[in-house]
Design a protein around this motif. Structure first.
Motif, PDB file in Angstrom:
ATOM      1  N   TRP A   1       0.833  -1.203   0.000  1.00  0.00           N
ATOM      2  CA  TRP A   1       0.000   0.000   0.000  1.00  0.00           C
ATOM      3  C   TRP A   1       0.872   1.260   0.000  1.00  0.00           C
ATOM      4  O   TRP A   1       0.597   2.219  -0.738  1.00  0.00           O
ATOM      5  N   LEU A   2       1.939   1.293   0.811  1.00  0.00           N
ATOM      6  CA  LEU A   2       2.822   2.463   0.850  1.00  0.00           C
ATOM      7  C   LEU A   2       3.462   2.723  -0.513  1.00  0.00           C
ATOM      8  O   LEU A   2       3.539   3.872  -0.966  1.00  0.00           O
ATOM      9  N   THR A   3       3.898   1.660  -1.173  1.00  0.00           N
ATOM     10  CA  THR A   3       4.475   1.801  -2.510  1.00  0.00           C
ATOM     11  C   THR A   3       3.436   2.357  -3.481  1.00  0.00           C
ATOM     12  O   THR A   3       3.719   3.271  -4.263  1.00  0.00           O
ATOM     13  N   PHE A   4       2.216   1.811  -3.418  1.00  0.00           N
ATOM     14  CA  PHE A   4       1.130   2.299  -4.269  1.00  0.00           C
ATOM     15  C   PHE A   4       0.827   3.767  -3.988  1.00  0.00           C
ATOM     16  O   PHE A   4       0.729   4.585  -4.897  1.00  0.00           O
ATOM     17  N   ARG A   5       0.671   4.108  -2.716  1.00  0.00           N
ATOM     18  CA  ARG A   5       0.326   5.488  -2.342  1.00  0.00           C
ATOM     19  C   ARG A   5       1.346   6.467  -2.886  1.00  0.00           C
ATOM     20  O   ARG A   5       1.015   7.475  -3.505  1.00  0.00           O
ATOM     21  N   ASP A   6       2.615   6.171  -2.661  1.00  0.00           N
ATOM     22  CA  ASP A   6       3.663   7.095  -3.083  1.00  0.00           C
ATOM     23  C   ASP A   6       3.707   7.232  -4.612  1.00  0.00           C
ATOM     24  O   ASP A   6       3.844   8.344  -5.131  1.00  0.00           O
ATOM     25  N   ALA A   7       3.572   6.113  -5.319  1.00  0.00           N
ATOM     26  CA  ALA A   7       3.578   6.164  -6.781  1.00  0.00           C
ATOM     27  C   ALA A   7       2.336   6.873  -7.309  1.00  0.00           C
ATOM     28  O   ALA A   7       2.427   7.694  -8.234  1.00  0.00           O
TER      29      ALA A   7
ATOM     30  N   LEU B   1      -1.078  12.678  -0.512  1.00  0.00           N
ATOM     31  CA  LEU B   1      -0.587  11.779   0.545  1.00  0.00           C
ATOM     32  C   LEU B   1      -1.481  11.832   1.779  1.00  0.00           C
ATOM     33  O   LEU B   1      -1.777  10.797   2.387  1.00  0.00           O
ATOM     34  N   ILE B   2      -1.920  13.021   2.137  1.00  0.00           N
ATOM     35  CA  ILE B   2      -2.814  13.169   3.292  1.00  0.00           C
ATOM     36  C   ILE B   2      -4.123  12.439   3.033  1.00  0.00           C
ATOM     37  O   ILE B   2      -4.604  11.673   3.873  1.00  0.00           O
TER      38      ILE B   2
ATOM     39  N   THR C   1      -3.634   8.615   2.944  1.00  0.00           N
ATOM     40  CA  THR C   1      -3.325   8.114   4.288  1.00  0.00           C
ATOM     41  C   THR C   1      -4.581   8.075   5.146  1.00  0.00           C
ATOM     42  O   THR C   1      -4.823   7.097   5.866  1.00  0.00           O
ATOM     43  N   ASP C   2      -5.399   9.111   5.062  1.00  0.00           N
ATOM     44  CA  ASP C   2      -6.676   9.115   5.795  1.00  0.00           C
ATOM     45  C   ASP C   2      -7.578   7.977   5.320  1.00  0.00           C
ATOM     46  O   ASP C   2      -8.239   7.319   6.140  1.00  0.00           O
ATOM     47  N   GLU C   3      -7.597   7.748   4.005  1.00  0.00           N
ATOM     48  CA  GLU C   3      -8.413   6.658   3.461  1.00  0.00           C
ATOM     49  C   GLU C   3      -7.921   5.294   3.969  1.00  0.00           C
ATOM     50  O   GLU C   3      -8.720   4.425   4.319  1.00  0.00           O
ATOM     51  N   ARG C   4      -6.595   5.117   4.012  1.00  0.00           N
ATOM     52  CA  ARG C   4      -6.040   3.844   4.496  1.00  0.00           C
ATOM     53  C   ARG C   4      -6.363   3.642   5.969  1.00  0.00           C
ATOM     54  O   ARG C   4      -6.685   2.533   6.396  1.00  0.00           O
TER      55      ARG C   4
END
Length: 113
Positions: free
Chosen positions: A65-71, A84-85, A88-91
């Motif tokens: 998930w972190l890799t996906f979010r950042d990409a 990113l905010i 991150t809130d959605e996760r």
């Protein structure tokens, strides 16, 4: 032409750049840190209750998930931090609403605690 002592002194102490009280301050770094802290807190709470094999699965899922979010956020048209905010809130909401099985075999969700 000389500026004189007071002119030189005034120039020397003049601020290079100072925001005016009317200029909005960028709070996104603090918002992102807060979102990450809240997500990490909930993530740690879930991990602490999971069976060993489920912990490994959640850790792997979180890394992906972190890799996906950042990409994904690199593509954002607006400021990357806004993306990113939001992600991150959605996760965090996903982690809170998901039902898990604890070590004793009981089903739990952070939203229902």
């Amino acid at each position: 032409m000389t500026l004189g002592l007071w002119s030189t002194f005034a120039i020397a102490i003049a601020p290079v750049s100072s925001p005016s009280p009317l200029e909005p301050q960028d709070t996104r770094p603090f918002e992102l840190a807060d979102a990450n802290d809240r997500l990490n807190s909930d993530y740690q709470r879930v991990l602490a209750r999971l069976r060993d094999e489920d912990r490994q699965t959640l850790r792997a899922a979180q890394r992906v998930w972190l890799t996906f979010r950042d990409a994904d956020c690199k593509l954002a048209i607006a400021d990357v931090r806004d993306c990113l905010i939001q992600r991150t809130d959605e996760r965090q909401a996903q982690l809170r609403s998901t039902s898990y099985t604890d070590r004793a075999g009981r089903v739990f969700s952070l939203d229902t605690e």
